[in-house]
Design a protein around this motif. Sequence first.
Motif, PDB file in Angstrom:
ATOM      1  N   SER A 241       0.648  -1.164   0.021  1.00  0.00           N
ATOM      2  CA  SER A 241      -0.039  -0.072  -0.059  1.00  0.00           C
ATOM      3  C   SER A 241       1.013   1.140  -0.047  1.00  0.00           C
ATOM      4  O   SER A 241       0.411   2.320   0.024  1.00  0.00           O
ATOM      5  CB  SER A 241      -0.872   0.137   1.158  1.00  0.00           C
TER       6      SER A 241
ATOM      7  N   ASP B  94     -11.597  -5.541  10.300  1.00  0.00           N
ATOM      8  CA  ASP B  94     -12.017  -6.579   9.328  1.00  0.00           C
ATOM      9  C   ASP B  94     -12.324  -7.642  10.076  1.00  0.00           C
ATOM     10  O   ASP B  94     -13.391  -8.329  10.069  1.00  0.00           O
ATOM     11  CB  ASP B  94     -11.272  -7.108   8.364  1.00  0.00           C
TER      12      ASP B  94
ATOM     13  N   ASN C 204     -12.794   1.738   5.861  1.00  0.00           N
ATOM     14  CA  ASN C 204     -12.023   2.079   4.623  1.00  0.00           C
ATOM     15  C   ASN C 204     -10.664   2.311   4.824  1.00  0.00           C
ATOM     16  O   ASN C 204      -9.744   3.061   4.162  1.00  0.00           O
ATOM     17  CB  ASN C 204     -12.507   3.186   3.930  1.00  0.00           C
TER      18      ASN C 204
ATOM     19  N   LYS D 112      -6.084  -0.372   2.419  1.00  0.00           N
ATOM     20  CA  LYS D 112      -5.775  -0.409   0.708  1.00  0.00           C
ATOM     21  C   LYS D 112      -6.047  -2.032   0.395  1.00  0.00           C
ATOM     22  O   LYS D 112      -5.110  -2.812   0.677  1.00  0.00           O
ATOM     23  CB  LYS D 112      -4.760   0.193   0.204  1.00  0.00           C
ATOM     24  N   ARG D 113      -7.115  -2.406  -0.133  1.00  0.00           N
ATOM     25  CA  ARG D 113      -7.365  -3.633  -0.253  1.00  0.00           C
ATOM     26  C   ARG D 113      -6.597  -4.112  -1.571  1.00  0.00           C
ATOM     27  O   ARG D 113      -6.369  -3.522  -2.829  1.00  0.00           O
ATOM     28  CB  ARG D 113      -8.687  -4.252  -0.697  1.00  0.00           C
ATOM     29  N   TRP D 114      -5.877  -5.629  -1.616  1.00  0.00           N
ATOM     30  CA  TRP D 114      -4.891  -6.047  -2.531  1.00  0.00           C
ATOM     31  C   TRP D 114      -5.857  -5.907  -3.913  1.00  0.00           C
ATOM     32  O   TRP D 114      -6.989  -6.574  -3.651  1.00  0.00           O
ATOM     33  CB  TRP D 114      -4.460  -7.400  -2.218  1.00  0.00           C
ATOM     34  N   GLY D 115      -5.409  -5.456  -4.960  1.00  0.00           N
ATOM     35  CA  GLY D 115      -6.304  -5.535  -6.218  1.00  0.00           C
ATOM     36  C   GLY D 115      -7.010  -4.430  -6.457  1.00  0.00           C
ATOM     37  O   GLY D 115      -7.654  -4.096  -7.705  1.00  0.00           O
ATOM     38  N   ASP D 116      -7.534  -3.383  -5.375  1.00  0.00           N
ATOM     39  CA  ASP D 116      -8.343  -2.335  -5.593  1.00  0.00           C
ATOM     40  C   ASP D 116      -7.268  -1.386  -6.081  1.00  0.00           C
ATOM     41  O   ASP D 116      -6.403  -1.002  -5.822  1.00  0.00           O
ATOM     42  CB  ASP D 116      -8.632  -1.953  -4.110  1.00  0.00           C
ATOM     43  N   GLU D 117      -8.030  -0.405  -6.942  1.00  0.00           N
ATOM     44  CA  GLU D 117      -7.276   0.719  -7.616  1.00  0.00           C
ATOM     45  C   GLU D 117      -7.232   2.011  -7.079  1.00  0.00           C
ATOM     46  O   GLU D 117      -8.311   2.126  -6.154  1.00  0.00           O
ATOM     47  CB  GLU D 117      -7.774   0.944  -8.953  1.00  0.00           C
TER      48      GLU D 117
END
Length: 193
Positions: free
Chosen positions: A160, A178, A185, A188-193
């Motif tokens: 991130s 989580d 929020n 930063k999620r893996w794969g999120d832009e």
Amino acid sequence: MNSKKDVKEIVVCVTGASGAIYAKRLLEELKKDESVITSLVVSKMGISTIKYELNMDIHDFYKLADNVYNEDDFYAPIASGSHKFDSAVIVPCSMKSVSAVANGYADNLIARVCDICLKEHRKLVLITRETPLNAIHLENMTKLAKLGVVIMPPVPAFYSFPKTVDDIIYFTVGRILDNLRIKNNLVKRWGDE
């Protein structure tokens, strides 16, 4: 306003391990969520660590929670399995506390809350703080993991691209949320832009 049945009670326990900032940030985030009630237990060494690491008056720290209980208060509602809190987290969690929980030594309210989580099959998350780990630490954590306890050392992720210490802290706090099933929020999620 949420009905009583929609509200989750989360017990936040703080021990004397380094990392009081994680507890502070977690409580600040939980306070923003109207569907959460927090009950706080701070050990005697936790109080010392909060004062030392955060340079914060303990009564100001207590204001971050809805309910506050003394570590020796076995008359607190959260000391009974009949009290329906949803989950508990020890943040930060000392190896002394890991040992107490792993071996059923409920000599204070923190260990008792964890004992309740184990016997009532409630979510328990331990933000373990120690390095390096010896075989006793690993055996105790393995024993707890086999019982369904989430063992979560505050390990930063660098995918991130954190720019500040707060970025690193919020990553761990987001992962705690989580695991407590609280939407956030912060991560930063893996794969999120």
